[in-house]
Motif scaffolding. Structure first.
Motif, PDB file in Angstrom:
ATOM      1  N   TYR A   9       0.813  -1.220   0.000  1.00 40.62           N
ATOM      2  CA  TYR A   9       0.000   0.000   0.000  1.00 40.62           C
ATOM      3  C   TYR A   9       0.847   1.270   0.000  1.00 40.62           C
ATOM      4  N   ASN A  10       2.131   1.085  -0.025  1.00 38.17           N
ATOM      5  CA  ASN A  10       3.028   2.240  -0.064  1.00 38.17           C
ATOM      6  C   ASN A  10       2.781   3.034  -1.339  1.00 38.17           C
ATOM      7  N   PRO A  11       2.667   4.373  -1.235  1.00 41.12           N
ATOM      8  CA  PRO A  11       2.428   5.188  -2.442  1.00 41.12           C
ATOM      9  C   PRO A  11       3.455   4.971  -3.534  1.00 41.12           C
ATOM     10  N   ASN A  12       4.710   4.755  -3.129  1.00 39.92           N
ATOM     11  CA  ASN A  12       5.745   4.511  -4.150  1.00 39.92           C
ATOM     12  C   ASN A  12       5.467   3.221  -4.908  1.00 39.92           C
ATOM     13  N   ASN A  13       5.044   2.175  -4.185  1.00 38.94           N
ATOM     14  CA  ASN A  13       4.722   0.905  -4.835  1.00 38.94           C
ATOM     15  C   ASN A  13       3.512   1.062  -5.756  1.00 38.94           C
ATOM     16  N   ILE A  14       2.524   1.795  -5.303  1.00 41.04           N
ATOM     17  CA  ILE A  14       1.333   1.992  -6.130  1.00 41.04           C
ATOM     18  C   ILE A  14       1.679   2.757  -7.407  1.00 41.04           C
ATOM     19  N   GLN A  15       2.508   3.787  -7.312  1.00 42.19           N
ATOM     20  CA  GLN A  15       2.924   4.530  -8.500  1.00 42.19           C
ATOM     21  C   GLN A  15       3.701   3.641  -9.461  1.00 42.19           C
ATOM     22  N   GLU A  16       4.516   2.768  -8.866  1.00 45.04           N
ATOM     23  CA  GLU A  16       5.275   1.836  -9.710  1.00 45.04           C
ATOM     24  C   GLU A  16       4.333   0.893 -10.456  1.00 45.04           C
ATOM     25  N   GLN A  17       3.322   0.387  -9.766  1.00 48.53           N
ATOM     26  CA  GLN A  17       2.346  -0.512 -10.387  1.00 48.53           C
ATOM     27  C   GLN A  17       1.524   0.221 -11.454  1.00 48.53           C
ATOM     28  N   LEU A  18       1.219   1.469 -11.192  1.00 42.28           N
ATOM     29  CA  LEU A  18       0.504   2.265 -12.189  1.00 42.28           C
ATOM     30  C   LEU A  18       1.348   2.475 -13.447  1.00 42.28           C
ATOM     31  N   GLY A  19       2.662   2.608 -13.269  1.00 45.82           N
ATOM     32  CA  GLY A  19       3.552   2.742 -14.419  1.00 45.82           C
ATOM     33  C   GLY A  19       3.561   1.484 -15.266  1.00 45.82           C
ATOM     34  N   TYR A  20       3.593   0.320 -14.606  1.00 35.89           N
ATOM     35  CA  TYR A  20       3.537  -0.947 -15.342  1.00 35.89           C
ATOM     36  C   TYR A  20       2.211  -1.070 -16.111  1.00 35.89           C
ATOM     37  N   LEU A  21       1.137  -0.661 -15.435  1.00 35.40           N
ATOM     38  CA  LEU A  21      -0.178  -0.743 -16.088  1.00 35.40           C
ATOM     39  C   LEU A  21      -0.238   0.180 -17.300  1.00 35.40           C
ATOM     40  N   LYS A  22       0.319   1.367 -17.186  1.00 38.34           N
ATOM     41  CA  LYS A  22       0.296   2.310 -18.311  1.00 38.34           C
ATOM     42  C   LYS A  22       1.044   1.747 -19.519  1.00 38.34           C
ATOM     43  N   ASN A  23       2.200   1.139 -19.286  1.00 33.91           N
ATOM     44  CA  ASN A  23       2.955   0.528 -20.392  1.00 33.91           C
ATOM     45  C   ASN A  23       2.156  -0.605 -21.044  1.00 33.91           C
ATOM     46  N   GLU A  24       1.499  -1.399 -20.230  1.00 35.39           N
ATOM     47  CA  GLU A  24       0.710  -2.513 -20.765  1.00 35.39           C
ATOM     48  C   GLU A  24      -0.484  -2.006 -21.564  1.00 35.39           C
ATOM     49  N   ILE A  25      -1.104  -0.949 -21.073  1.00 42.65           N
ATOM     50  CA  ILE A  25      -2.234  -0.364 -21.803  1.00 42.65           C
ATOM     51  C   ILE A  25      -1.785   0.145 -23.170  1.00 42.65           C
ATOM     52  N   GLU A  26      -0.650   0.808 -23.236  1.00 45.35           N
ATOM     53  CA  GLU A  26      -0.159   1.331 -24.510  1.00 45.35           C
ATOM     54  C   GLU A  26       0.142   0.206 -25.496  1.00 45.35           C
ATOM     55  N   GLN A  27       0.710  -0.887 -24.996  1.00 44.87           N
ATOM     56  CA  GLN A  27       0.978  -2.036 -25.864  1.00 44.87           C
ATOM     57  C   GLN A  27      -0.334  -2.642 -26.383  1.00 44.87           C
ATOM     58  N   THR A  28      -1.311  -2.703 -25.510  1.00 44.28           N
ATOM     59  CA  THR A  28      -2.613  -3.273 -25.897  1.00 44.28           C
ATOM     60  C   THR A  28      -3.292  -2.403 -26.948  1.00 44.28           C
ATOM     61  N   ILE A  29      -3.211  -1.106 -26.791  1.00 48.74           N
ATOM     62  CA  ILE A  29      -3.815  -0.189 -27.768  1.00 48.74           C
ATOM     63  C   ILE A  29      -3.200  -0.403 -29.153  1.00 48.74           C
ATOM     64  N   LEU A  30      -1.892  -0.579 -29.211  1.00 48.37           N
ATOM     65  CA  LEU A  30      -1.235  -0.828 -30.499  1.00 48.37           C
ATOM     66  C   LEU A  30      -1.719  -2.125 -31.143  1.00 48.37           C
ATOM     67  N   ILE A  31      -1.868  -3.156 -30.330  1.00 50.53           N
ATOM     68  CA  ILE A  31      -2.345  -4.451 -30.848  1.00 50.53           C
ATOM     69  C   ILE A  31      -3.770  -4.334 -31.372  1.00 50.53           C
ATOM     70  N   LEU A  32      -4.619  -3.614 -30.638  1.00 51.47           N
ATOM     71  CA  LEU A  32      -5.995  -3.445 -31.091  1.00 51.47           C
ATOM     72  C   LEU A  32      -6.071  -2.663 -32.392  1.00 51.47           C
ATOM     73  N   LYS A  33      -5.235  -1.645 -32.527  1.00 50.54           N
ATOM     74  CA  LYS A  33      -5.243  -0.855 -33.763  1.00 50.54           C
ATOM     75  C   LYS A  33      -4.705  -1.656 -34.942  1.00 50.54           C
ATOM     76  N   GLU A  34      -3.758  -2.542 -34.701  1.00 56.03           N
ATOM     77  CA  GLU A  34      -3.207  -3.374 -35.778  1.00 56.03           C
ATOM     78  C   GLU A  34      -4.234  -4.409 -36.251  1.00 56.03           C
ATOM     79  N   SER A  35      -5.239  -4.687 -35.427  1.00 55.55           N
ATOM     80  CA  SER A  35      -6.270  -5.664 -35.800  1.00 55.55           C
ATOM     81  C   SER A  35      -7.270  -5.097 -36.784  1.00 55.55           C
ATOM     82  N   ASN A  36      -7.222  -3.784 -37.005  1.00 56.55           N
ATOM     83  CA  ASN A  36      -8.164  -3.142 -37.920  1.00 56.55           C
ATOM     84  C   ASN A  36      -7.736  -3.350 -39.371  1.00 56.55           C
TER      85      ASN A  36
END
Length: 214
Positions: free
Chosen positions: A187-214
């Motif tokens: 629950y440490n804020p630093n850990n949460i920010q770190e996890q949010l950073g990982y999630l942001k990178n994963e979201i960006e990768q997913t967006i690219l994959i979805l756009k390539e499916s078009n």
């Protein structure tokens, strides 16, 4: 005198004989031997056929009812060749349309992470994304599309976003009462920010994959 009578008698007899011969020759029926050719004439039409008879009417077959269930072959969705070539090439399929709906959702969550928006707004966005992802999962779970990279990646990012939303919600509750020791590190804020950073990178990768499916 006698000579005259004899002469007349001979003349009359000769006349009567000649008349009888003429009558006999003109009135006597012809015998079978006196008839013309009585044999069998050749059948001259045996090898001749009318042109109209030789023409055959074209065979007319009833048109198939292609709307009939018996005439239509089922789509081979269990055939990998069909899935990989036909479905992927069909850019207007319902699956692709459904994927496109997730792109603005993911972009919005990514922007919120970058801007550091508060927990309530973040969790509301993630909740909306999660419910749509669950519906998408149930819709295609038993179909060939569930083997696509886009499908799997979308399910993964949904799970990750949902877990981060829960983590942030718990951190809001327990932070005032918990020291950041070994048990409270998550629950440490630093850990949460770190996890949010990982999630942001994963979201960006997913967006690219979805756009390539078009």
């Amino acid at each position: 005198m006698r000579r005259s009578k004899l002469f007349y008698t001979i003349v009359i007899c000769s006349f009567l004989f000649s008349q009888n011969f003429v009558l006999t020759s003109n009135s006597a029926p012809l015998s079978s031997n006196q008839k013309g050719y009585v044999g069998t004439l050749p059948n001259l039409t045996r090898n001749y056929e009318s042109e109209e008879q030789t023409k055959k009417e074209p065979e007319v077959k009833p048109a198939k009812d292609f709307n009939s269930e018996n005439e239509m072959k089922p789509v081979p969705r269990d055939n990998p060749a069909f899935v990989n070539i036909i479905l992927k090439a069909d850019k207007t399929s319902q699956y692709v349309n459904d994927l496109n709906e997730f792109i603005p959702m993911l972009e919005s969550i990514s922007d919120m992470i970058e801007n550091g928006d508060n927990v309530q707004v973040f969790n509301a966005k993630v909740y909306f994304f999660n419910k749509n992802a669950e519906y998408f999962r149930d819709k295609y779970a038993q179909k060939p599309e569930s083997h696509f990279v886009s499908y799997k990646k979308l399910m993964e990012v949904n799970t990750h976003a949902h877990s981060i939303a829960l983590l942030r919600n718990e951190a809001e509750k327990y932070n005032p009462y918990m020291a950041y020791g070994s048990e409270g590190y998550i629950y440490n804020p630093n850990n949460i920010q770190e996890q949010l950073g990982y999630l942001k990178n994963e979201i960006e990768q997913t967006i690219l994959i979805l756009k390539e499916s078009n």
